[in-house]
Design a protein around this motif. Structure first.
Motif, short mmCIF file in Angstrom:
data_model
loop_
_atom_site.label_atom_id
_atom_site.label_comp_id
_atom_site.label_asym_id
_atom_site.label_seq_id
_atom_site.Cartn_x
_atom_site.Cartn_y
_atom_site.Cartn_z
N GLU A 163 47.34 105.80 57.89
CA GLU A 163 48.61 105.17 57.55
C GLU A 163 49.24 105.72 56.28
N ASN A 164 48.47 106.43 55.46
CA ASN A 164 49.03 106.98 54.22
C ASN A 164 49.49 108.43 54.37
N GLY A 165 49.60 108.91 55.61
CA GLY A 165 50.17 110.23 55.85
C GLY A 165 49.20 111.38 55.92
N ILE A 166 47.92 111.10 55.93
CA ILE A 166 46.91 112.16 56.05
C ILE A 166 46.62 112.38 57.53
N SER A 167 46.57 113.66 57.94
CA SER A 167 46.22 113.95 59.33
C SER A 167 45.44 115.26 59.40
N ARG A 168 44.71 115.40 60.49
CA ARG A 168 43.91 116.61 60.71
C ARG A 168 43.75 116.83 62.20
N GLN A 169 43.85 118.10 62.62
CA GLN A 169 43.59 118.50 63.99
C GLN A 169 42.68 119.72 63.92
N GLU A 170 41.68 119.75 64.78
CA GLU A 170 40.73 120.86 64.73
C GLU A 170 40.13 121.10 66.10
N GLU A 171 39.88 122.38 66.39
CA GLU A 171 39.22 122.76 67.63
C GLU A 171 38.10 123.72 67.29
N GLY A 172 36.91 123.45 67.79
CA GLY A 172 35.76 124.32 67.58
C GLY A 172 35.34 124.93 68.90
N GLU A 173 34.88 126.18 68.82
CA GLU A 173 34.50 126.90 70.04
C GLU A 173 33.24 127.71 69.76
N LEU A 174 32.32 127.68 70.68
CA LEU A 174 31.09 128.44 70.55
C LEU A 174 31.36 129.91 70.88
N SER A 216 44.30 122.41 61.37
CA SER A 216 45.22 122.17 60.26
C SER A 216 45.00 120.76 59.73
N TYR A 217 45.42 120.56 58.48
CA TYR A 217 45.44 119.23 57.91
C TYR A 217 46.68 119.09 57.05
N SER A 218 47.12 117.87 56.84
CA SER A 218 48.28 117.62 56.01
C SER A 218 48.09 116.31 55.26
N PHE A 219 48.77 116.24 54.12
CA PHE A 219 48.75 115.05 53.29
C PHE A 219 50.01 115.06 52.43
N PRO A 220 50.47 113.89 51.98
CA PRO A 220 51.67 113.86 51.15
C PRO A 220 51.32 114.21 49.69
N ASP A 221 52.22 114.97 49.03
CA ASP A 221 52.01 115.25 47.61
C ASP A 221 52.51 114.04 46.81
N LEU A 222 52.53 114.13 45.50
CA LEU A 222 52.90 113.00 44.66
C LEU A 222 54.35 112.57 44.88
N ASP A 223 55.20 113.47 45.37
CA ASP A 223 56.59 113.14 45.66
C ASP A 223 56.80 112.69 47.11
N GLY A 224 55.72 112.64 47.89
CA GLY A 224 55.80 112.22 49.28
C GLY A 224 56.08 113.34 50.26
N LYS A 225 56.23 114.57 49.77
CA LYS A 225 56.47 115.71 50.66
C LYS A 225 55.14 116.13 51.30
#
Length: 114
Positions: A48-59, A78-87
């Motif tokens: 809910e605070n804007g952090i997300s992650r997507q990942e795929e692993g392959e042998l 990839s992953y993402s999160f908001p900086d101190l300004d919300g970007k």
């Protein structure tokens, strides 16, 4: 006696802290993990605070210096999160037998020296 007074003062100061300084639990909005039959996986989550992650692993099979085969898991995501300004700060990456390789506007680029 001085030790008791100091300890009492520290406890009183801690009790006097505002309640809003107490961290609250961040809710997970979405979470997925799937394992594939051949040793790979898919994972993703969003909070809910804007952090997300997507990942795929392959042998994958790789060969060492002696030409012996080894199984490694290669990862792309990839992953993402908001900086101190919300970007949003977004980092894309892959990892394999050569190491971890992140890319994103927030990561300094290597400069060549001459």
């Amino acid at each position: 006696m001085k030790l008791i007074i100091v300890a009492f003062a520290l406890v009183a100061a801690a009790v006097a802290l505002p309640v809003e300084n107490v961290p609250r639990e961040i809710k997970t909005l979405r979470s997925v993990f799937e394992q594939t039959p051949v040793g790979g996986y898919l994972l993703s989550f969003e909070t809910e605070n804007g952090i997300s992650r997507q990942e795929e692993g392959e042998l994958k099979e790789v060969f060492d210096e002696e030409k012996k085969p080894h199984s490694v898991v290669t990862v792309r995501g990839s992953y993402s999160f908001p900086d101190l300004d919300g970007k949003p700060i977004v980092v894309n990456y892959y990892a394999d037998e050569s190491g971890y390789h992140p890319e994103g506007d927030s990561i300094p680029k290597a400069t060549s020296r001459r």
